[in-house]
Write a protein that holds these residues in place. Structure first.
Motif, PDB file in Angstrom:
ATOM      1  N   GLU A 170      36.491  57.246 -20.374  1.00 33.12           N
ATOM      2  CA  GLU A 170      36.116  58.145 -19.286  1.00 33.12           C
ATOM      3  C   GLU A 170      37.047  57.852 -18.113  1.00 33.12           C
ATOM      4  O   GLU A 170      37.279  56.690 -17.773  1.00 33.12           O
ATOM      5  N   THR A 171      37.586  58.899 -17.522  1.00 33.50           N
ATOM      6  CA  THR A 171      38.408  58.747 -16.330  1.00 33.50           C
ATOM      7  C   THR A 171      37.564  59.103 -15.120  1.00 33.50           C
ATOM      8  O   THR A 171      36.909  60.151 -15.098  1.00 33.50           O
ATOM      9  N   VAL A 172      37.570  58.226 -14.137  1.00 37.40           N
ATOM     10  CA  VAL A 172      36.846  58.467 -12.886  1.00 37.40           C
ATOM     11  C   VAL A 172      37.893  58.612 -11.787  1.00 37.40           C
ATOM     12  O   VAL A 172      38.720  57.728 -11.584  1.00 37.40           O
ATOM     13  N   VAL A 173      37.849  59.744 -11.097  1.00 34.49           N
ATOM     14  CA  VAL A 173      38.752  60.009  -9.980  1.00 34.49           C
ATOM     15  C   VAL A 173      37.908  59.998  -8.712  1.00 34.49           C
ATOM     16  O   VAL A 173      36.885  60.675  -8.634  1.00 34.49           O
ATOM     17  N   THR A 174      38.319  59.201  -7.738  1.00 40.13           N
ATOM     18  CA  THR A 174      37.608  59.092  -6.464  1.00 40.13           C
ATOM     19  C   THR A 174      38.538  59.505  -5.338  1.00 40.13           C
ATOM     20  O   THR A 174      39.683  59.073  -5.293  1.00 40.13           O
ATOM     21  N   ALA A 175      38.018  60.362  -4.459  1.00 35.74           N
ATOM     22  CA  ALA A 175      38.772  60.791  -3.279  1.00 35.74           C
ATOM     23  C   ALA A 175      38.025  60.290  -2.044  1.00 35.74           C
ATOM     24  O   ALA A 175      36.840  60.570  -1.874  1.00 35.74           O
ATOM     25  N   ARG A 176      38.730  59.550  -1.201  1.00 33.51           N
ATOM     26  CA  ARG A 176      38.161  59.024   0.040  1.00 33.51           C
ATOM     27  C   ARG A 176      38.902  59.654   1.207  1.00 33.51           C
ATOM     28  O   ARG A 176      40.065  59.349   1.438  1.00 33.51           O
ATOM     29  N   GLY A 177      38.190  60.521   1.934  1.00 32.26           N
ATOM     30  CA  GLY A 177      38.796  61.199   3.065  1.00 32.26           C
ATOM     31  C   GLY A 177      38.736  60.363   4.328  1.00 32.26           C
ATOM     32  O   GLY A 177      37.901  59.464   4.461  1.00 32.26           O
ATOM     33  N   SER A 178      39.623  60.656   5.262  1.00 34.55           N
ATOM     34  CA  SER A 178      39.626  59.929   6.539  1.00 34.55           C
ATOM     35  C   SER A 178      38.369  60.217   7.348  1.00 34.55           C
ATOM     36  O   SER A 178      38.042  59.486   8.272  1.00 34.55           O
ATOM     37  N   GLU A 210      37.222  73.146 -14.279  1.00 30.53           N
ATOM     38  CA  GLU A 210      35.835  73.122 -14.750  1.00 30.53           C
ATOM     39  C   GLU A 210      34.967  72.257 -13.835  1.00 30.53           C
ATOM     40  O   GLU A 210      33.820  72.577 -13.557  1.00 30.53           O
ATOM     41  N   LEU A 211      35.521  71.149 -13.355  1.00 32.10           N
ATOM     42  CA  LEU A 211      34.772  70.272 -12.448  1.00 32.10           C
ATOM     43  C   LEU A 211      34.470  70.979 -11.121  1.00 32.10           C
ATOM     44  O   LEU A 211      33.440  70.717 -10.501  1.00 32.10           O
ATOM     45  N   LYS A 212      35.349  71.870 -10.706  1.00 33.75           N
ATOM     46  CA  LYS A 212      35.153  72.580  -9.449  1.00 33.75           C
ATOM     47  C   LYS A 212      33.903  73.459  -9.497  1.00 33.75           C
ATOM     48  O   LYS A 212      33.256  73.682  -8.477  1.00 33.75           O
ATOM     49  N   ASP A 213      33.568  73.934 -10.684  1.00 36.49           N
ATOM     50  CA  ASP A 213      32.414  74.810 -10.845  1.00 36.49           C
ATOM     51  C   ASP A 213      31.097  74.045 -10.954  1.00 36.49           C
ATOM     52  O   ASP A 213      30.035  74.643 -10.965  1.00 36.49           O
ATOM     53  N   GLN A 214      31.169  72.713 -11.040  1.00 36.69           N
ATOM     54  CA  GLN A 214      29.951  71.899 -11.150  1.00 36.69           C
ATOM     55  C   GLN A 214      29.463  71.518  -9.759  1.00 36.69           C
ATOM     56  O   GLN A 214      30.262  71.353  -8.839  1.00 36.69           O
ATOM     57  N   PRO A 215      28.151  71.353  -9.595  1.00 34.19           N
ATOM     58  CA  PRO A 215      27.628  70.940  -8.286  1.00 34.19           C
ATOM     59  C   PRO A 215      28.137  69.550  -7.919  1.00 34.19           C
ATOM     60  O   PRO A 215      28.335  68.696  -8.786  1.00 34.19           O
ATOM     61  N   ALA A 216      28.344  69.334  -6.634  1.00 33.22           N
ATOM     62  CA  ALA A 216      28.865  68.042  -6.150  1.00 33.22           C
ATOM     63  C   ALA A 216      27.823  66.964  -6.231  1.00 33.22           C
ATOM     64  O   ALA A 216      26.686  67.142  -6.253  1.00 33.22           O
ATOM     65  N   GLY A 249      35.467  59.959   6.109  1.00 33.42           N
ATOM     66  CA  GLY A 249      34.412  59.130   5.527  1.00 33.42           C
ATOM     67  C   GLY A 249      33.756  59.730   4.297  1.00 33.42           C
ATOM     68  O   GLY A 249      32.946  59.069   3.652  1.00 33.42           O
ATOM     69  N   ILE A 250      34.098  60.955   3.951  1.00 31.75           N
ATOM     70  CA  ILE A 250      33.507  61.584   2.778  1.00 31.75           C
ATOM     71  C   ILE A 250      34.162  61.028   1.513  1.00 31.75           C
ATOM     72  O   ILE A 250      35.379  60.924   1.417  1.00 31.75           O
ATOM     73  N   VAL A 251      33.309  60.658   0.548  1.00 30.24           N
ATOM     74  CA  VAL A 251      33.775  60.137  -0.735  1.00 30.24           C
ATOM     75  C   VAL A 251      33.262  61.070  -1.825  1.00 30.24           C
ATOM     76  O   VAL A 251      32.086  61.413  -1.857  1.00 30.24           O
ATOM     77  N   ARG A 252      34.176  61.490  -2.699  1.00 31.38           N
ATOM     78  CA  ARG A 252      33.802  62.357  -3.825  1.00 31.38           C
ATOM     79  C   ARG A 252      34.294  61.699  -5.110  1.00 31.38           C
ATOM     80  O   ARG A 252      35.371  61.120  -5.141  1.00 31.38           O
ATOM     81  N   ASP A 253      33.488  61.808  -6.160  1.00 31.98           N
ATOM     82  CA  ASP A 253      33.844  61.273  -7.474  1.00 31.98           C
ATOM     83  C   ASP A 253      33.777  62.379  -8.520  1.00 31.98           C
ATOM     84  O   ASP A 253      32.891  63.237  -8.461  1.00 31.98           O
ATOM     85  N   TRP A 254      34.708  62.326  -9.459  1.00 35.19           N
ATOM     86  CA  TRP A 254      34.693  63.234 -10.599  1.00 35.19           C
ATOM     87  C   TRP A 254      34.886  62.405 -11.854  1.00 35.19           C
ATOM     88  O   TRP A 254      35.615  61.430 -11.848  1.00 35.19           O
ATOM     89  N   ARG A 255      34.225  62.806 -12.930  1.00 32.10           N
ATOM     90  CA  ARG A 255      34.324  62.092 -14.204  1.00 32.10           C
ATOM     91  C   ARG A 255      34.754  63.066 -15.293  1.00 32.10           C
ATOM     92  O   ARG A 255      34.196  64.153 -15.406  1.00 32.10           O
ATOM     93  N   ASP A 261      45.913  62.980   3.908  1.00 29.21           N
ATOM     94  CA  ASP A 261      45.552  61.588   4.176  1.00 29.21           C
ATOM     95  C   ASP A 261      44.392  61.092   3.302  1.00 29.21           C
ATOM     96  O   ASP A 261      43.861  60.015   3.530  1.00 29.21           O
ATOM     97  N   THR A 262      44.027  61.868   2.285  1.00 24.45           N
ATOM     98  CA  THR A 262      42.963  61.463   1.370  1.00 24.45           C
ATOM     99  C   THR A 262      43.503  60.443   0.377  1.00 24.45           C
ATOM    100  O   THR A 262      44.567  60.640  -0.210  1.00 24.45           O
ATOM    101  N   LEU A 263      42.771  59.351   0.210  1.00 30.27           N
ATOM    102  CA  LEU A 263      43.127  58.337  -0.770  1.00 30.27           C
ATOM    103  C   LEU A 263      42.506  58.737  -2.104  1.00 30.27           C
ATOM    104  O   LEU A 263      41.295  58.922  -2.200  1.00 30.27           O
ATOM    105  N   VAL A 264      43.342  58.898  -3.123  1.00 32.67           N
ATOM    106  CA  VAL A 264      42.862  59.277  -4.452  1.00 32.67           C
ATOM    107  C   VAL A 264      43.103  58.107  -5.393  1.00 32.67           C
ATOM    108  O   VAL A 264      44.228  57.631  -5.524  1.00 32.67           O
TER     109      VAL A 264
END
Length: 84
Positions: A47-55, A78-84, A57-63, A28-31
């Motif tokens: 630059e591509t920005v990907v945003t995930a909005r969870g039900s 590689e993004l997974k290994d970077q701090p949030a 309320g948590i919002v995460r962005d990756w660039r 149910d996460t909106l990407v």
């Protein structure tokens, strides 16, 4: 800053699926994806920005400093290994 052309729908679906799988996003996460052009010195041309909005309320962005169609599994992992 914004390019009016749209990314290839298959590349977009593939890229979103990579983010969902790599970050174990809930169904149910909106990407959402945005490709931004930069005209400033020393910034990537696209630059591509990907945003995930969870039900929850948590919002995460990756660039990623590439168009969505050029992003591959290694870029996302590689993004997974970077701090949030």
């Amino acid at each position: 800053m914004f390019d009016n052309t749209r990314p290839d729908p298959e590349a977009l679906a593939r890229g979103k699926a990579l983010f969902v799988a790599t970050f174990a996003l809930a169904d149910d996460t909106l990407v959402s994806v945005s490709e931004l052009r930069c005209q400033e010195p020393d910034c990537p041309p696209i630059e591509t920005v990907v945003t995930a909005r969870g039900s929850d309320g948590i919002v995460r962005d990756w660039r990623v400093h590439k168009p969505m169609g050029e992003i591959d599994e290694a870029d996302v992992v590689e993004l997974k290994d970077q701090p949030a």
